[in-house]
Design an enzyme around this catalytic site. Structure first.
Site, PDB file in Angstrom:
ATOM      1  N   SER A 678       0.660  -1.139   0.112  1.00 63.80           N
ATOM      2  CA  SER A 678      -0.319  -0.235   0.052  1.00 63.80           C
ATOM      3  C   SER A 678       0.568   1.439  -0.132  1.00 63.80           C
ATOM      4  O   SER A 678       0.865   2.560  -0.555  1.00 63.80           O
ATOM      5  CB  SER A 678      -1.221   0.141   1.241  1.00 63.80           C
ATOM      6  OG  SER A 678      -0.430  -0.185   2.559  1.00 63.80           O
ATOM      7  N   LYS A 721      -6.178   4.630   8.648  1.00 63.95           N
ATOM      8  CA  LYS A 721      -5.503   5.525   7.365  1.00 63.95           C
ATOM      9  C   LYS A 721      -5.219   6.725   7.515  1.00 63.95           C
ATOM     10  O   LYS A 721      -4.723   7.793   8.347  1.00 63.95           O
ATOM     11  CB  LYS A 721      -4.864   4.513   6.665  1.00 63.95           C
ATOM     12  CG  LYS A 721      -4.332   3.668   6.783  1.00 63.95           C
ATOM     13  CD  LYS A 721      -4.359   2.846   5.278  1.00 63.95           C
ATOM     14  CE  LYS A 721      -3.311   1.401   5.109  1.00 63.95           C
ATOM     15  NZ  LYS A 721      -2.594   0.827   3.315  1.00 63.95           N
TER      16      LYS A 721
END
Length: 836
Positions: A678, A721
């Protein structure tokens, strides 16, 4: 700011608000909704379970796979119990004494409830025989026949002794009996000759006397031996008489049982053995101390020795601890009793170790050895579930190294065997039994996570024995029907747990929480254990406030408090960042530096934190060097992501000339290692910034993976996140230009917390979504990436033009250095190219 506006995600797309689409128009509180009786959101699993339970063929056992908290265990238990109601009650099983081989007890089956009756019938039979047999021996007919035999034997013995005594008298001797022997003494004038007188006899006279004495002694020995034979014959005749009497007494009650159990051939065979054994061992039923025989010398001696040791030895040499244990052989071990069942058994074994699952043979300690008998054979969960269902947790099954192989063997051969493990390792010798196996007809249901399914699948026998997989999903579509079922689930919990009911806004919070757990605006989580916990805790907070209903603030408090109990590590890391010990910039711009985002999962709680990624580029042929990979701190998926970004760089900038630079990237202040791809787009942005010399905004954190063509791909943990970077910015002070850049395809995953939504609404924080590297670098630098023209050049001033220019300069400088060395006659060692 103009460049950023077109990438901003509108606040209405950051969370799907429950109720805005008439999702809760069917109720005002959970009290208005009927409890939901079926299972929610698992249509695939329900169909598979229904098929598996209906399949009767061999090998169609079931593995129920699903993540923790999806309710798979609860569903399995309730569904199997419902299915069991429609099946017949299985037979009872008993173990009985094997008169042909006492170490191999026989198993017999009887209709449910009849096993207990059979056990009581045998107990009643023994009690009756204890009365009938002694009574039969008290009759005058038995005593007359016994006395006749005894008198006959004694008369013969007396006659023989008289004959020997007469012969002795005729030869001048008299017979004198001493303890244990008989002596012949010479006589004179009717009196024994004294020793002094005897010594006056001549040698010849004494010799003749001794020869006659020897002859008489020899005849007496022969007479004694014959007498012993007569005693044995007499004893034998009495034994046969007693057997005849015992048979006459036992035949009637035994035949009565044979008529009762005439439909069970195995029991008829057993009762024949009982009758024969009772006759052979009739003395155990007689009054203690009553012998009835002529002498019984040897039997009395054996019993005396056993009594001294605190036990009894019967006529066959078998040891018994007490008088009652002599009748154990006529007992019935009710091994499996199904009298209380109304359908097939459903056994849930929470501790499936070997003995709990397969049964065991118990032992008693005696005289430094262990003894056992068929009454100490105990059933396990497998035998109790025979004819029905056995539910086991896959994880627990692997805790005992013997269990899985034994279970496979039982399913393969369809036999339930009771045998103890490790008998050969015992230091003290034990009596061993080999109980006859019981035919096995059971359906096993293993419950476990997908990881355990994969572990079991590695066994070649697993797919043959467990052909049905019931796969539980962790999410379901969020549509009106499932929302209604969610509310119904809350209603069920409130009624069953005597909780306070939820008002409409509180129900909306629960539905939104379900979408957050599913990490998808269009899904609801099926981790009902998590939902259940929030329902119970919110109700508790409502009770503390003395509220009639649970409202929205109580649900929010339950969620927040649950987070608070688990987020100590998150707070510690945030504290380090705020203090500057972990360096994270949230303002300004830096060349070759970017804020990436990662997720840490610990003890069932996940949170996001920013990580500073830096890139340095310099002349060389090393390609892209990732410090974490070189030091063994990165996982294979992260390494794959780095390879992918290298493919993008090479395909974009090294079509005609080699990539003549070394780019070194790392996660600064990372000491735990990295995994996942990611951060690959963030790493690529940092490299492009370093190559072009254009600084990157530090107020925007980045997540997203990249493919070799520069497309931004979705990632997991988007909510965590985003909220992780927001919390850092909020603690440092929101500036209005801070935000997070995510893949466009992750927008539907967003179910952000209210505090963050309020900041977005007030223009203090922003969420951006991009589809390509080109869009991302433009947003981060306010500079166009640039599009390649037909000649392979990029517009002046663009990021890609600056990168290409840097690469060309590096290539030409290196080539010039190499040519100078050749002109000077120097030699240059071949440098190994690293292409990670």
């Amino acid at each position: 700011m103009g460049n950023e506006e077109k990438f901003k995600v509108g606040i209405e797309r950051l969370k799907r608000i429950c109720g805005s689409e008439n999702e809760l128009d069917f109720c005002s509180t959970s009290k208005d909704v009927e409890p939901f009786e079926n299972f929610i959101g698992q249509e695939r699993a329900i169909k598979a379970m229904d098929f598996g339970l209906k399949m009767e063929a061999t090998g169609y056992n079931i593995f129920v796979a699903g993540a923790q908290g999806t309710g798979k265990s609860t569903y399995t238990e309730s569904t199997v119990k419902q299915a069991a109601k429609g099946k017949p009650v299985p037979m009872d099983w008993c173990y009985i004494y094997n008169f042909n081989d006492r170490d191999n007890p026989m198993s017999v089956s009887l209709p449910a409830g009849k096993g207990k009756v059979f056990k009581k019938d045998m107990e009643a039979l023994v009690s009756e025989l204890k009365i009938l047999i002694p009574r039969a021996f008290e009759g005058s007919d038995y005593r007359q026949q016994r006395d006749r035999i005894i008198q006959s034997v004694r008369k013969k013995l007396v006659d023989m002794l008289h004959e020997v005594e007469k012969e002795a008298n005729d030869e001048g001797f008299m017979l004198q009996q001493l303890p244990g022997r008989v002596l012949f003494l010479p006589v004179k004038n009717g009196q024994p000759i004294q020793q002094e007188e005897y010594e006056k006899y001549s040698i010849d006279e004494r010799k003749k006397i001794e020869e006659k004495m020897h002859q008489l002694q020899k005849k007496m020995n022969e007479t004694m031996r014959y007498g012993q034979n007569l005693e044995k014959q007499g004893n034998g005749q009495i034994v046969e008489l007693e057997k005849k009497i015992a048979y006459a007494a036992a035949e009637v009650p035994v035949n009565r049982l044979k008529e009762k159990y005439g439909d069970f051939p195995k029991i008829l065979e057993y009762l024949e053995g009982v009758l024969k054994d009772v006759v052979e061992n009739h003395r155990i039923f007689k009054t203690p101390g009553h012998s009835g025989g002529v002498e019984y010398t040897f039997q009395q001696q054996g019993h005396q020795e056993a009594q001294e040791e605190g036990g009894i030895v019967d006529e066959n040499g078998f040891y018994f601890e007490d008088e009652e244990s002599r009748f154990t052989r006529y007992s019935v071990n009710l091994f499996v009793n199904n009298e209380r069942l109304s359908g097939a058994p459903v056994i849930i074994e929470s501790s499936p170790n070997y003995y709990n699952l397969f049964g065991k043979i118990e032992y008693k300690s005696h005289m430094m050895s262990m003894t056992t008998d068929f009454t100490m054979v105990k059933s396990g969960a497998l035998q109790r579930a025979n004819g029905g269902y056995l539910i086991l947790q896959a994880k627990d099954l692997l805790m005992d190294p013997f269990v899985w192989d034994a279970l496979k063997k039982a399913l393969k051969y369809r036999e339930a065997i009771v045998e103890n493990m490790g008998e050969q390792y015992r230091l003290i010798p034990t009596t061993t039994l080999r109980p006859q196996p019981i035919p096995l007809d059971v359906k096993i249901l293993l419950i476990g996570t997908p990881i355990f399914y994969a572990i079991f699948s590695s066994d070649e026998d697993f797919e043959k024995l467990f052909k049905i997989k019931v796969d539980f999903d962790i999410e379901m579509p969020r549509h009106n029907e499932n929302v209604c079922q969610y509310v119904s689930f809350v209603s069920t919990l409130c009624r069953e747990g005597n909780l306070k009911h939820f008002d409409k806004l509180a129900l909306a919070r629960i539905v939104e929480y379900g979408s957050r757990l599913a990490a998808d605006q269009n899904k609801l989580s099926t981790r009902f254990n998590d939902i259940k916990d929030i329902v119970y805790e919110a109700s508790a907070f409502a009770a503390m406030d003395d509220s009639e209903f649970v409202d929205s603030k109580h649900v929010k408090k339950a969620i927040d408090e649950r987070k608070y109990r688990l987020n100590k590590l998150e707070e510690k890391i945030h504290e380090e960042i705020i203090k500057g010990r972990i360096r994270i910039e949230t303002t300004g711009r830096e060349v070759g530096q970017i804020n990436g985002l990662s997720v840490i999962g610990l003890s069932g709680y996940s949170f996001g934190i920013p990580m500073r990624i830096t890139a340095r580029t310099y002349m060389g042929r090393g390609g892209v060097i990732h410090i974490e990979r070189e030091t063994g701190m990165s996982g294979s998926i992260h390494t794959k992501g780095v390879y992918t970004l290298v493919g993008y760089l090479g395909g974009t900038f090294a079509k005609k000339k080699p990539f003549g630079l070394t780019a070194q990237i790392t996660f600064e202040q990372n000491y735990q290692g990295v995994e996942g791809d990611s951060a690959s787009s963030a790493e690529l942005y940092a490299i492009l910034s370093s190559l072009s010399g254009v600084p990157i905004k530090q107020n925007i954190a980045v997540t997203g993976s990249v493919d070799q063509r520069g497309k931004i791909q979705p990632i997991g943990g988007a909510v965590e996140k985003i909220e992780g970077f927001f919390d850092i910015c909020n603690s440092k002070g929101l500036t209005g230009d801070q935000g997070v850049m995510i893949p466009d395809e992750n927008i539907e995953d967003l179910m952000l917390k209210d505090e963050l939504l309020d900041a977005v609404a007030e223009g203090k924080f922003n969420i951006y979504a991009v589809k390509t590297i080109e869009e991302g670098i433009f947003l981060l630098t306010d500079t166009e990436a640039g599009k390649e023209d037909d000649d392979g050049a990029y517009p002046e001033g663009t990021i890609f033009e600056k990168v290409a220019k840097r690469l060309i300069e590096s290539y030409e400088n290196r080539k010039e250095i190499e040519n100078d060395k050749k002109d000077n006659g120097g030699t240059e060692g071949k440098e190994e190219e690293k292409n990670i």
